[in-house]
Design a protein around this motif. Structure first.
Motif, PDB file in Angstrom:
ATOM      1  N   ARG A  32      -4.360  23.484  13.327  1.00 52.13           N
ATOM      2  CA  ARG A  32      -2.999  23.735  13.791  1.00 52.13           C
ATOM      3  C   ARG A  32      -2.052  24.030  12.630  1.00 52.13           C
ATOM      4  NH1 ARG A  32      -5.799  21.470  17.277  1.00 52.13           N
ATOM      5  NH2 ARG A  32      -5.487  21.726  19.508  1.00 52.13           N
ATOM      6  N   MET A  33      -2.288  23.413  11.473  1.00 53.91           N
ATOM      7  CA  MET A  33      -1.453  23.736  10.317  1.00 53.91           C
ATOM      8  C   MET A  33      -1.690  25.172   9.856  1.00 53.91           C
ATOM      9  SD  MET A  33      -1.146  20.250   8.068  1.00 53.91           S
ATOM     10  CE  MET A  33      -2.797  19.608   8.329  1.00 53.91           C
ATOM     11  N   ALA A  37       5.412  25.983   1.526  1.00 55.44           N
ATOM     12  CA  ALA A  37       4.940  25.071   0.482  1.00 55.44           C
ATOM     13  C   ALA A  37       4.750  23.652   1.034  1.00 55.44           C
ATOM     14  CB  ALA A  37       5.897  25.068  -0.705  1.00 55.44           C
ATOM     15  N   ALA A  38       5.687  23.192   1.851  1.00 53.50           N
ATOM     16  CA  ALA A  38       5.562  21.857   2.461  1.00 53.50           C
ATOM     17  C   ALA A  38       4.376  21.812   3.412  1.00 53.50           C
ATOM     18  CB  ALA A  38       6.848  21.487   3.197  1.00 53.50           C
ATOM     19  N   LEU A  39       4.201  22.876   4.171  1.00 49.62           N
ATOM     20  CA  LEU A  39       3.071  22.948   5.095  1.00 49.62           C
ATOM     21  C   LEU A  39       1.753  22.974   4.332  1.00 49.62           C
ATOM     22  CD1 LEU A  39       2.267  23.158   8.076  1.00 49.62           C
ATOM     23  CD2 LEU A  39       2.430  25.637   7.842  1.00 49.62           C
ATOM     24  N   ASP A  40       1.705  23.748   3.256  1.00 49.35           N
ATOM     25  CA  ASP A  40       0.483  23.812   2.449  1.00 49.35           C
ATOM     26  C   ASP A  40       0.161  22.463   1.821  1.00 49.35           C
ATOM     27  OD1 ASP A  40       0.114  26.467   3.090  1.00 49.35           O
ATOM     28  OD2 ASP A  40       0.871  27.234   1.174  1.00 49.35           O
ATOM     29  N   GLU A  41       1.195  21.751   1.362  1.00 48.72           N
ATOM     30  CA  GLU A  41       0.966  20.424   0.777  1.00 48.72           C
ATOM     31  C   GLU A  41       0.386  19.466   1.825  1.00 48.72           C
ATOM     32  OE1 GLU A  41       3.261  16.807  -1.580  1.00 48.72           O
ATOM     33  OE2 GLU A  41       4.457  18.450  -0.734  1.00 48.72           O
ATOM     34  N   ALA A  42       0.974  19.476   3.009  1.00 48.94           N
ATOM     35  CA  ALA A  42       0.466  18.625   4.083  1.00 48.94           C
ATOM     36  C   ALA A  42      -0.969  19.005   4.424  1.00 48.94           C
ATOM     37  CB  ALA A  42       1.357  18.745   5.320  1.00 48.94           C
ATOM     38  N   SER A  43      -1.242  20.290   4.467  1.00 43.57           N
ATOM     39  CA  SER A  43      -2.584  20.771   4.790  1.00 43.57           C
ATOM     40  C   SER A  43      -3.598  20.345   3.736  1.00 43.57           C
ATOM     41  CB  SER A  43      -2.564  22.294   4.936  1.00 43.57           C
ATOM     42  OG  SER A  43      -3.826  22.770   5.309  1.00 43.57           O
TER      43      SER A  43
END
Length: 136
Positions: A40-41, A107-113
């Motif tokens: 989902r990310m 960038a925040a999404l990639d970090e969470a992923s």
């Protein structure tokens, strides 16, 4: 029974079969959640890149729900410090997902992923091995 009645009869059971949940052991269930969050990310990232705020919001909301389910599955009595650290990490991931949603922040999404992928990789590595049979 009509097609409509047949396909509405037991949607929970139908969903179990289609998602691989039926017959999964607890370790596999957690892996399915981790896989779902990762997927989902990736979909949310695509929505951000395409400028689809509704799709982004939906996928990030579903990811947050999955991470919350993972947090709820933590056993602090057995897991001790590891459960505490995972709880803090899941909390951080949720905050990064909220930032990603609010600001369309890749960038925040990639970090969470990346964080969830590290957890997923570790979870896969500790998968229980099937018991050997007397003949195997």
């Amino acid at each position: 029974m009509s097609y409509f009645q047949k396909n509405r009869a037991n949607p929970y059971q139908r969903n179990q079969v289609t998602t691989g949940v039926a017959g999964a052991d607890p370790h596999q269930l957690i892996q399915l959640l981790l896989d779902g969050a990762t997927e989902r990310m990736a979909l949310a990232r695509g929505c951000i890149e395409r400028g689809d705020p509704a799709g982004k919001g939906e996928r990030i909301s579903r990811t947050i729900a999955i991470v919350e389910a993972l947090r709820a599955s933590l056993n602090f009595d057995v897991g001790g410090g590891l459960a505490d650290r995972l709880d803090s990490l899941y909390d951080y991931v949720i905050r990064r997902l909220l930032d990603a949603n609010l600001h369309a922040d890749v960038a925040a999404l990639d970090e969470a992923s990346e964080l969830m992928e590290e957890i997923r990789s570790a979870w896969v590595a500790i998968a229980p091995r099937p018991a050997r049979t007397a003949m195997g």
